[in-house]
Design a protein around this motif. Sequence first.
Motif, PDB file in Angstrom:
ATOM      1  N   ILE A   1       0.722  -1.192  -0.031  1.00  0.00           N
ATOM      2  CA  ILE A   1      -0.016   0.043  -0.269  1.00  0.00           C
ATOM      3  C   ILE A   1       0.668   1.291   0.161  1.00  0.00           C
ATOM      4  CG2 ILE A   1      -1.715   1.205   1.417  1.00  0.00           C
ATOM      5  CD1 ILE A   1      -3.013  -0.985   2.109  1.00  0.00           C
ATOM      6  N   GLU A   2       1.837   1.167   0.885  1.00  0.00           N
ATOM      7  CA  GLU A   2       2.826   2.620   0.841  1.00  0.00           C
ATOM      8  C   GLU A   2       3.444   2.628  -0.363  1.00  0.00           C
ATOM      9  OE1 GLU A   2       3.115   4.429   3.337  1.00  0.00           O
ATOM     10  OE2 GLU A   2       2.868   3.633   5.105  1.00  0.00           O
TER      11      GLU A   2
ATOM     12  N   LEU B   1       2.277   2.012  -3.215  1.00  0.00           N
ATOM     13  CA  LEU B   1       1.227   2.628  -4.366  1.00  0.00           C
ATOM     14  C   LEU B   1       0.978   4.034  -4.087  1.00  0.00           C
ATOM     15  CD1 LEU B   1      -0.439   2.221  -6.876  1.00  0.00           C
ATOM     16  CD2 LEU B   1      -2.152   1.352  -5.595  1.00  0.00           C
TER      17      LEU B   1
ATOM     18  N   PHE C   1       1.464   7.078  -6.555  1.00  0.00           N
ATOM     19  CA  PHE C   1       0.732   8.081  -7.202  1.00  0.00           C
ATOM     20  C   PHE C   1       1.066   9.418  -6.486  1.00  0.00           C
ATOM     21  CE2 PHE C   1      -3.032   4.917  -7.263  1.00  0.00           C
ATOM     22  CZ  PHE C   1      -3.459   5.283  -8.265  1.00  0.00           C
TER      23      PHE C   1
ATOM     24  N   HIS D   1       0.349  13.783  -0.897  1.00  0.00           N
ATOM     25  CA  HIS D   1       0.306  12.527  -0.226  1.00  0.00           C
ATOM     26  C   HIS D   1      -1.034  12.032   0.091  1.00  0.00           C
ATOM     27  CE1 HIS D   1       2.076   9.147   2.175  1.00  0.00           C
ATOM     28  NE2 HIS D   1       1.292   9.543   3.049  1.00  0.00           N
ATOM     29  N   LYS D   2      -1.878  12.988   0.317  1.00  0.00           N
ATOM     30  CA  LYS D   2      -3.347  12.900   1.006  1.00  0.00           C
ATOM     31  C   LYS D   2      -4.069  12.294  -0.257  1.00  0.00           C
ATOM     32  CE  LYS D   2      -5.463  13.861   4.842  1.00  0.00           C
ATOM     33  NZ  LYS D   2      -5.258  14.117   6.253  1.00  0.00           N
TER      34      LYS D   2
ATOM     35  N   GLN E   1      -3.035   8.808  -1.384  1.00  0.00           N
ATOM     36  CA  GLN E   1      -3.797   7.944  -0.152  1.00  0.00           C
ATOM     37  C   GLN E   1      -5.114   7.488  -0.628  1.00  0.00           C
ATOM     38  OE1 GLN E   1      -2.892   9.153   4.072  1.00  0.00           O
ATOM     39  NE2 GLN E   1      -4.661   7.940   4.642  1.00  0.00           N
ATOM     40  N   ARG E   2      -6.016   8.669  -0.976  1.00  0.00           N
ATOM     41  CA  ARG E   2      -7.380   8.374  -1.291  1.00  0.00           C
ATOM     42  C   ARG E   2      -7.460   7.402  -2.504  1.00  0.00           C
ATOM     43  NH1 ARG E   2     -10.905  11.755  -4.216  1.00  0.00           N
ATOM     44  NH2 ARG E   2      -9.072  13.341  -4.193  1.00  0.00           N
ATOM     45  N   LEU E   3      -6.687   7.828  -3.364  1.00  0.00           N
ATOM     46  CA  LEU E   3      -6.659   7.026  -4.644  1.00  0.00           C
ATOM     47  C   LEU E   3      -6.116   5.733  -4.552  1.00  0.00           C
ATOM     48  CD1 LEU E   3      -4.998   9.653  -7.329  1.00  0.00           C
ATOM     49  CD2 LEU E   3      -7.360   9.285  -6.924  1.00  0.00           C
TER      50      LEU E   3
ATOM     51  N   LEU F   1      -6.639   3.982  -1.714  1.00  0.00           N
ATOM     52  CA  LEU F   1      -7.715   2.992  -1.031  1.00  0.00           C
ATOM     53  C   LEU F   1      -8.615   2.817  -1.831  1.00  0.00           C
ATOM     54  CD1 LEU F   1      -7.688   4.937   2.577  1.00  0.00           C
ATOM     55  CD2 LEU F   1      -6.503   2.849   1.898  1.00  0.00           C
ATOM     56  N   TYR F   2      -8.832   3.829  -2.761  1.00  0.00           N
ATOM     57  CA  TYR F   2     -10.232   3.498  -3.752  1.00  0.00           C
ATOM     58  C   TYR F   2      -9.886   2.275  -4.888  1.00  0.00           C
ATOM     59  CZ  TYR F   2     -12.944   4.258  -8.008  1.00  0.00           C
ATOM     60  OH  TYR F   2     -13.894   4.244  -8.971  1.00  0.00           O
TER      61      TYR F   2
ATOM     62  N   PRO G   1     -11.429   8.748  -8.286  1.00  0.00           N
ATOM     63  CA  PRO G   1     -12.310   9.778  -7.815  1.00  0.00           C
ATOM     64  C   PRO G   1     -11.627  11.077  -7.761  1.00  0.00           C
ATOM     65  CG  PRO G   1     -11.241   8.168  -5.935  1.00  0.00           C
ATOM     66  CD  PRO G   1     -10.956   7.652  -7.410  1.00  0.00           C
TER      67      PRO G   1
ATOM     68  N   PHE H   1       5.200   1.684 -11.597  1.00  0.00           N
ATOM     69  CA  PHE H   1       3.824   2.093 -10.948  1.00  0.00           C
ATOM     70  C   PHE H   1       2.608   0.831 -11.527  1.00  0.00           C
ATOM     71  CE2 PHE H   1       0.630   5.542 -12.045  1.00  0.00           C
ATOM     72  CZ  PHE H   1      -0.263   5.478 -11.064  1.00  0.00           C
TER      73      PHE H   1
ATOM     74  N   ALA I   1       3.175  -1.881  -9.244  1.00  0.00           N
ATOM     75  CA  ALA I   1       2.460  -1.378  -7.715  1.00  0.00           C
ATOM     76  C   ALA I   1       0.964  -1.518  -7.842  1.00  0.00           C
ATOM     77  CB  ALA I   1       3.063   0.012  -7.287  1.00  0.00           C
TER      78      ALA I   1
ATOM     79  N   ALA J   1      -0.492  -4.125  -4.913  1.00  0.00           N
ATOM     80  CA  ALA J   1      -1.194  -3.644  -3.830  1.00  0.00           C
ATOM     81  C   ALA J   1      -2.610  -4.424  -3.915  1.00  0.00           C
ATOM     82  CB  ALA J   1      -1.398  -2.100  -4.200  1.00  0.00           C
TER      83      ALA J   1
ATOM     84  N   ILE K   1      -3.291  -7.397  -0.893  1.00  0.00           N
ATOM     85  CA  ILE K   1      -3.948  -6.857   0.143  1.00  0.00           C
ATOM     86  C   ILE K   1      -5.154  -7.575   0.672  1.00  0.00           C
ATOM     87  CG2 ILE K   1      -4.650  -4.713   1.067  1.00  0.00           C
ATOM     88  CD1 ILE K   1      -1.929  -4.779   0.971  1.00  0.00           C
TER      89      ILE K   1
ATOM     90  N   PHE L   1      -6.809  -3.026   6.388  1.00  0.00           N
ATOM     91  CA  PHE L   1      -6.129  -3.566   5.161  1.00  0.00           C
ATOM     92  C   PHE L   1      -4.854  -3.969   6.010  1.00  0.00           C
ATOM     93  CE2 PHE L   1      -7.978   0.040   2.764  1.00  0.00           C
ATOM     94  CZ  PHE L   1      -8.703  -0.968   1.650  1.00  0.00           C
TER      95      PHE L   1
END
Lengths: 199, 199
Positions: free
Chosen positions: A9-10, A12, A16, A24-25, A28-30, A32-33, B20, B45, B48, B52, B56, B65
């Motif tokens: 996850i880190e 990916l 992004f 970074h925020k 993170q959102r992308l 998790l999506y 999103p 990329f 990744a 991910a 996960i 997760f």
Amino acid sequence: MLDFYPVAIEKLIEEFAKLPGIGHKTAQRLTLYVLNLPKEEVDEFSKALVKARGTIKYCSICGNFTDTDPCAICSNPSRDKKIICVVEEPKDIMAIEKVREYNGVYHVLHGVISPMSGKGPDSIKLKELVSRMKDEIKEVIVATNPNVDGEATAMYISKLLKPLSIKVTRIAHGIPMGGDLEYADEITLSKALEGRKEI
Amino acid sequence: MLDFYPVAIEKLIEEFAKLPGIGHKTAQRLTLYVLNLPKEEVDEFSKALVKARGTIKYCSICGNFTDTDPCAICSNPSRDKKIICVVEEPKDIMAIEKVREYNGVYHVLHGVISPMSGKGPDSIKLKELVSRMKDEIKEVIVATNPNVDGEATAMYISKLLKPLSIKVTRIAHGIPMGGDLEYADEITLSKALEGRKEI
């Protein structure tokens, strides 16, 4: 970075966050999506990335992105090869094509002359532009962006091609349609007055 | 869609635009950026993304997760397993972990009760939460978001667990630190007054 997030996850999120305009925020959102997407969709996205990067090259004539060489525009027989529109980047071609009014061909500079960033005339595709002047060119329309670098590049191209007795034009500057005089800046307004036309 | 852009590029723009908060224009910008990246970086990329999504899974205890089961938090012996913090999504765990003050474990609901969107108690991981009450739980801290759905979910959890004589608490609402009384909305201000403490 906190250690409790799984490495994958880190990784990916990091990938992004490398993209322009994505912090970074958002990364993170992308991420998790993406984790919540069906596996096939993620595979498709992943393949699209590799394929786009792998199959795309630059047109040997105009420098646009293409998967065939010459590109669809340069090889289109109904296009007027005697009019060349000079743009900074392939995305500018996209913008002009959307208008559906221009029927000439293009030349992508892949940059602008920018002394401030140490980019001289040799760093962009000017030699390639001059070499295209061998054919009977009626007009070169310079459509670089209306900022300092774009204007300087336009002037440079004009001085470069004028001796070859080629008509070099610049796209008009003025008040944008739907714009408001009150909110136009002085330079735009002065350009608009300067470029006035009889109606 | 215009036909002169190569298919591979259109496809990647489309894929980016599915994310999103990313519209067509941004998707185009990201795609052109990717096309200019070194091939290895694009491959990385792409990998990744697949990795991910592929490696996960959700922790069988808390629902976070993870790439190991149980997750790093649930399997950490120095964490207090008798305090469970209930959150809506895995990203909320990230937010709380950043504070580095909470030493209990978590429970991810993967949603909230939202009658307006037709999401009842069965659509979130409430049964899983109740089943964790078999162990000797000292406290359940409900950290759902302070909006209508989050509050309703908090109330529901409280009513669900109280009969099991478990201490259920809710994170405090009030003026955020560094905030300004003048700009606080009435509900926040009323919550801040209600939750006042002796100093």
